[in-house]
Design an enzyme around this catalytic site. Structure first.
Site, PDB file in Angstrom:
ATOM      1  N   SER A  25       0.823  -1.212   0.000  1.00  0.00           N
ATOM      2  CA  SER A  25       0.000   0.000   0.000  1.00  0.00           C
ATOM      3  C   SER A  25       0.857   1.262   0.000  1.00  0.00           C
ATOM      4  O   SER A  25       0.361   2.350  -0.295  1.00  0.00           O
ATOM      5  CB  SER A  25      -0.921   0.008   1.220  1.00  0.00           C
ATOM      6  OG  SER A  25      -0.153   0.071   2.405  1.00  0.00           O
ATOM      7  N   HIS A  26       2.121   1.159   0.362  1.00  0.00           N
ATOM      8  CA  HIS A  26       3.032   2.300   0.327  1.00  0.00           C
ATOM      9  C   HIS A  26       4.216   2.042  -0.594  1.00  0.00           C
ATOM     10  O   HIS A  26       5.260   2.650  -0.446  1.00  0.00           O
ATOM     11  CB  HIS A  26       3.519   2.660   1.739  1.00  0.00           C
ATOM     12  CG  HIS A  26       2.458   3.325   2.554  1.00  0.00           C
ATOM     13  ND1 HIS A  26       1.508   2.620   3.241  1.00  0.00           N
ATOM     14  CD2 HIS A  26       2.171   4.633   2.763  1.00  0.00           C
ATOM     15  CE1 HIS A  26       0.692   3.469   3.863  1.00  0.00           C
ATOM     16  NE2 HIS A  26       1.064   4.685   3.585  1.00  0.00           N
TER      17      HIS A  26
ATOM     18  N   GLU B 170      -9.063  -0.121   2.170  1.00  0.00           N
ATOM     19  CA  GLU B 170      -9.703  -1.397   2.484  1.00  0.00           C
ATOM     20  C   GLU B 170     -11.210  -1.315   2.265  1.00  0.00           C
ATOM     21  O   GLU B 170     -11.846  -2.293   1.860  1.00  0.00           O
ATOM     22  CB  GLU B 170      -9.412  -1.799   3.929  1.00  0.00           C
ATOM     23  CG  GLU B 170      -7.949  -2.163   4.163  1.00  0.00           C
ATOM     24  CD  GLU B 170      -7.683  -2.568   5.601  1.00  0.00           C
ATOM     25  OE1 GLU B 170      -8.083  -3.663   5.998  1.00  0.00           O
ATOM     26  OE2 GLU B 170      -7.081  -1.749   6.344  1.00  0.00           O
TER      27      GLU B 170
END
Lengths: 342, 342
Positions: free
Chosen positions: A47-48, A188
């Site tokens: 996610s990063h 999410e």
């Protein structure tokens, strides 16, 4: 099965740096941003990781950030050091201020680094891990976009406001924890929506302030803080300390300034650093040895320390390189064509 | 209905001060302890009010604390101020160090107060509220007794580790939040046991590390942190920062030193203070006005700010006095007879 491409961490960093420069980033900004994006990918924080690259480029193309600004360090001559990011991306500002923060912390026992007006997209563990490697404990926090309602409230006001803590260890890796103060990440909720799956209870409220498990209603309503009123208080603290106290945007102002949550947020950031050697000096005890007593007792119970999985993934990436899917590889190729690809 | 006795806040403070002196407290220690105990009662915090008095006296009688120690302020000449409590009760040490902490914070922008080897029994809101009245933001934290298991663990290791944050407001009361990092207070589990009522899910595990709703099994097992792994990380941070970093006891050491959890714990405490005026100076914005934007937006949603009920109860007590039950009044009479009453 998808064909895979494997690159060394360095090679991927060079590739990402080049893409950023193609979009107009100066070399120092490109290197600092590429470093944190590839570090995310290296550590298995998808996610990063590379996923962030397109967002980083889009906000530049939209004229809402600078890829060439030179961070300016301002020394208040006390325990506060400030870096004016000038609308640039946070990583270069942290790099610019870090050495002065470390020195001031060793000198005074504790010190603060304030980053002003930066584009923030990276996980906070980068900052606290870098300081732990210098033997310092630290806290890092920042607002984000107003997507989270206060506990007992009905409307979005807080950001997902990340909070990180780092503690130095003598072994290969420090103790590093980094989490959003919302129950879940906004991404999410979006993934549940796309999959047509209901949300777990307690994640969100709808636009009327009622609990909902419908992802679409949650996106139109508000997310909830973790841990009820206690987590809500921590989210409040982050708005006040890393927003109001610095005279920088809080999460609602960041959302208003950017005109919506599609682009990455622009605001300030606060890092507090502490020198355990200074704090413990008069006790005659070794603070890092004491810390080990606690951390090994946690592990001896079979509980996982935060970041352990990340460090294990990193070790694999450093030894064997980072393996990209065909889709990821194609994305790099596309983004490498410059701003017209966005 | 029980007969009731009503006293002014001052009269009750004088009465409690006298009782403490009867048990061997010096005047300054008695005054500081009486002030926080009566402030708890005044604010409707019964768990930190007169209820605490017997525990405060018992630990003195057991020879595990000093009622006469004179806190010694040590200035590290940096941003850290230390108070050696010498086994005395924390309130006198905070009083002794507060002015230097305020001055150093205004001078440097932020500073820390370390209290060493104190008997800690009071709520942390006292500290952060007092600093907010000086225009400073602050964090306060300390370990306690190892009654709480890490998230994913099976055995007690952390204390209920309280955490407090204060933020100055221009109105009559600051923003003050103060909470245990366990889901519930240990006293609440004891109350469920006495009432023969099961615990809510998620409060505790048994001695084998399995989830339990049986209060007795919970007392023999471990309590759980609030907010899952995120709350557990904050409890870990408090052990490391307010224990290991200071070279003072962590919660397991405090329990070992006292030989059990019946007496109040002895350990260190950490207060961090921040001057918003210094942090915001270069922004040209008013940090307290910005803070109001957030806090009024929380209230405008109908969400309660922490401590509002406490401030309302205080206003009533200041106007009309504190009303004690016959049992409370009898307790004061009994404790006033001196150590033989314990």
């Amino acid at each position: 099965m998808e064909p895979l491409t494997t690159l060394s961490v360095e090679a991927l960093e060079t590739r990402v740096t080049g893409i950023l420069q193609t979009h107009g980033f100066s070399a120092p900004n490109a290197q600092a941003v590429a470093h944190v994006i590839v570090a995310g990918e290296r550590d298995g924080c998808k996610s990063h990781g590379l996923y962030r690259l397109e967002g980083v480029l889009k906000v530049l193309k939209a004229g809402k950030a600078s890829g060439v600004s030179i961070p300016v360090v301002h020394d208040t001559s006390g325990a506060i050091l400030e870096v004016d990011a000038g609308g640039g991306y946070a990583p270069a500002s942290f790099v610019a201020g870090k050495e002065a923060l470390v020195q001031r912390t060793r000198e005074l026992g504790l010190a603060a680094l304030v980053i002003r007006d930066c584009l923030h997209f990276s996980a906070l563990w980068h900052d606290v891990e870098a300081l732990a490697e210098e033997g310092l404990a630290s806290l890092s926090m920042c607002p984000s976009y107003a997507f989270v309602a206060p506990s007992g409230g009905t409307k979005p006001l807080f950001g997902t406001n990340p909070f990180a803590f780092g503690w130095p260890r003598r072994g290969p890796h420090p103790y590093v924890v980094d989490f959003a103060t919302s129950v879940a990440a906004r991404g999410e909720i979006e993934l549940h929506r796309r999959a047509g799956k209901p949300l777990p209870e307690g994640w969100a409220i709808d636009a009327q302030g009622n609990p909902t498990t419908d992802p679409q209603a949650a996106l139109e309503g508000a997310m909830l803080p973790f841990g009820g009123h206690k987590g809500s208080a921590i989210a409040t603290m982050i708005e006040l300390m890393a927003g109001a106290m610095l005279g920088e945007f809080m999460s609602r102002e960041a959302l208003d300034f950017m005109g919506g949550g599609d682009l990455l947020p622009r605001h300030g950031a606060l890092v507090l650093a502490f020198d355990p050697a200074r704090f413990a000096a008069r006790s005659g005890r070794d603070p890092l040895a004491e810390g080990e007593t606690l951390l090994t007792a946690i592990e001896d119970q079979g509980a996982r320390l935060p970041s352990q999985r990340r460090f294990a993934t990193r070790a694999g990436a450093l030894a064997r390189g980072i393996t990209l899917s065909e889709a990821e590889w194609a994305m790099l190729g596309r983004l490498g064509q410059g701003p017209s690809a966005l």
